[in-house]
Write an enzyme that holds these catalytic residues in place. Structure first.
Site, PDB file in Angstrom:
ATOM      1  N   ASP A  13     -32.104 -20.008  12.511  1.00 13.77           N
ATOM      2  CA  ASP A  13     -31.036 -20.582  11.812  1.00 13.77           C
ATOM      3  C   ASP A  13     -31.286 -21.810  10.799  1.00 13.77           C
ATOM      4  OD1 ASP A  13     -29.698 -18.867  13.776  1.00 13.77           O
ATOM      5  OD2 ASP A  13     -29.788 -20.444  15.231  1.00 13.77           O
ATOM      6  N   LYS A  16     -32.437 -19.026   6.159  1.00 19.70           N
ATOM      7  CA  LYS A  16     -33.161 -18.237   5.328  1.00 19.70           C
ATOM      8  C   LYS A  16     -32.338 -17.370   4.464  1.00 19.70           C
ATOM      9  CE  LYS A  16     -34.945 -16.934   9.457  1.00 19.70           C
ATOM     10  NZ  LYS A  16     -34.725 -18.020  10.153  1.00 19.70           N
ATOM     11  N   GLY A  40     -28.988 -13.512  12.446  1.00 13.47           N
ATOM     12  CA  GLY A  40     -27.745 -13.488  11.587  1.00 13.47           C
ATOM     13  C   GLY A  40     -28.030 -14.403  10.563  1.00 13.47           C
ATOM     14  N   HIS A  41     -28.433 -13.604   9.275  1.00 10.19           N
ATOM     15  CA  HIS A  41     -28.769 -14.264   7.953  1.00 10.19           C
ATOM     16  C   HIS A  41     -27.279 -14.261   7.176  1.00 10.19           C
ATOM     17  CE1 HIS A  41     -33.123 -12.923   8.542  1.00 10.19           C
ATOM     18  NE2 HIS A  41     -32.560 -14.081   9.444  1.00 10.19           N
ATOM     19  N   GLN A 228     -35.629 -15.151  12.908  1.00  6.22           N
ATOM     20  CA  GLN A 228     -35.744 -16.303  13.953  1.00  6.22           C
ATOM     21  C   GLN A 228     -36.655 -17.396  13.207  1.00  6.22           C
ATOM     22  OE1 GLN A 228     -36.401 -12.796  15.530  1.00  6.22           O
ATOM     23  NE2 GLN A 228     -34.433 -13.077  15.304  1.00  6.22           N
ATOM     24  N   LEU A 336     -28.879 -30.167   3.364  1.00  6.37           N
ATOM     25  CA  LEU A 336     -28.961 -31.674   3.522  1.00  6.37           C
ATOM     26  C   LEU A 336     -27.481 -32.401   3.461  1.00  6.37           C
ATOM     27  CD1 LEU A 336     -30.962 -34.342   2.753  1.00  6.37           C
ATOM     28  CD2 LEU A 336     -30.468 -33.734   0.282  1.00  6.37           C
TER      29      LEU A 336
END
Ligand code: IMP
Length: 435
Positions: A13, A16, A40-41, A228, A336
């Protein structure tokens, strides 16, 4: 040697999807090498004409699919749930994304079956709860390594498919009945369902290792997309609280059938703080108001299961380990902006065990559960970073935070992400854009 590998450097998570989407502009092929529909991208596409921006969550199809020049490959290391794949193909087609001739599926990828999902959920009711996604991942890899799995190639021959399915379902039904005392699965229903998949995914199936190696000979650029994260790797993660595949960079070669000599660079993606879903030790976890704020501001809920993610401060000890096992050369720091409103930001720079400082990250959970993190405090910047587009646009304290991460890890910080959108991306000076 035109292969670039993207790995999650923490517990998954990390964001990516956005990084792969960005890098896809400059590559020919994006290839997913392990895992399954547990991933889950998330990719946010800019608005088209009158539309609003659109968010897609991909579970199986590589995140390069939104670039029309890119061919996407699902490699042999993936465990493929045909139903999840069909749903994803339909979702993309409905959104007007043309995937014809742009999606290739390895004939050697193993299939996830309904009994894998049933066994996954039964195991999760036992004593040693991993907190899996329930997508049948572990049981599918068990069958693969037991040499009892059913592969994509088996869909192409009805007789073989029926024979293997029958044998597998009978075996699993015995297990379900005798060991777990639960309802058996209907053999005919499963056979019919999987025979139908053959017609639907036939056009995508090929020898993807051969395809990728031919592409390498033609000097095509390949992006190997991991799912992952390194700390969930079955060998190098916090076993047993891991997934059942190899998300670390080494997994890219076996999961795609490409030689290690073809790899040019390895990019690690790390969040500016830490999260974890599922069980297992998490040294910097914040079980307090700060953790709740990270979860709320960061939208830290699983993209696959919707589960709230556990949140904590950035952990440089585990990240240094991740840099080492993956051979990470450059890091993309994501999210960030989630830290924008914190007065103080803490970073774990070391661990102690029984009063003694540890020299590296212990992956065995018994030790990891007993360690105490040592923190360094950073002053927050208390201003929005989501509009920054150049490194120098960031507030001084945010720049110092990023620079301290790079310095501690002795690794180049290549990119900083300050929002989910494509344009909310900052390249750190001294690094070539996208290289
Ligand atoms: P499984 O991969 O579903 O077997 O789950 C094993 C562990 O990996 C659990 O802790 C899951 O929460 C975690 N996991 C699996 N996939 C992901 C992911 O894509 N992101 C974060 N955690 C994941």
């Amino acid at each position: 040697m035109p292969v670039q590998i993207i790995v999650g450097a923490q517990w998954g998570d990390e964001g990516k999807g956005k990084i792969v989407d960005h890098l896809s502009e400059k590559v020919d092929i994006v290839a997913r090498y392990q895992g399954g529909a547990n991933a889950g991208h998330t990719v946010v596409l800019p608005p088209r004409r009158a539309d609003r921006e659109k968010e897609f969550v991909l579970h199986l199809i590589p995140s390069g699919i939104f670039h029309s020049h890119v061919v996407c490959v699902i490699g042999n290391g993936v465990v493929l749930d045909p139903k999840a794949l069909m749903d994803e193909i339909n979702q993309l087609q409905t959104a007007g994304i043309d995937i014809k001739g742009r999606l290739l599926i390895s004939h050697h990828a193993h299939l996830i079956m309904p009994y894998h999902k049933a066994l996954d959920s039964i195991r999760e009711q036992g004593n040693q709860k991993i907190g899996t996604t329930g997508r049948g991942i572990g049981p599918a890899y068990i069958d693969k390594y037991l040499r009892a799995g059913i592969r994509v190639v088996d869909l192409l021959d009805r007789d073989i498919l029926c024979r293997k399915l029958k044998q597998n379902i009978e075996e699993k039904n015995e297990l379900l009945r005798k060991v777990y005392n639960v309802r058996e699965l209907d053999i005919d229903e499963i056979i019919n369902e999987y025979q139908e998949f053959d017609k639907k995914i036939d056009e995508y199936i090929t020898d993807t290792s051969e395809y990728l190696n031919n592409a390498l000979r033609k000097k095509k650029f390949i992006l190997a997309e991991g799912a992952q994260g390194a700390l969930l790797d079955v060998d190098h993660g916090t076993y047993p609280y891991v997934t059942s595949s190899s998300p670390t960079s080494g997994g890219a070669c076996t999961g795609l059938g490409i030689p290690p000599t073809s790899v040019r660079s390895i990019i690690g993606v790390a969040k500016a703080y830490s999260t974890r879903v599922g069980n297992g030790p998490f040294p910097t976890e914040l079980d307090n108001d700060a953790g709740e704020r990270l979860r709320t501001i960061g939208g830290e809920f699983g993209a696959t299961t919707g589960r709230p993610r556990r949140c904590g401060w950035l952990d440089l000890v585990s990240l240094a380990y991740s840099v080492r096992v993956n051979g990470i050369q450059k890091i993309a720091v994501t999210k960030l902006d989630v830290l924008d409103d914190f007065d103080e930001i803490r970073v774990c720079t070391g661990y102690t065990l029984n009063g003694r400082k540890l020299s590296s990250f212990p992956t065995d959970v018994q030790t990891l559960e007993k360690i105490h993190p040592i923190y360094k405090n950073f002053r927050g910047w208390k201003t929005s970073t989501s509009g920054a587009r150049r490194f120098k646009d960031l507030p001084g304290n945010a720049r110092r935070y990023i620079e301290a991460i790079g310095k501690s890890l002795r690794t180049q910080i290549w990119m900083v992400s300050v929002g989910a959108r494509r344009d909310q991306t900052i390249f750190v000076p001294g690094n070539r854009r996208g290289s």
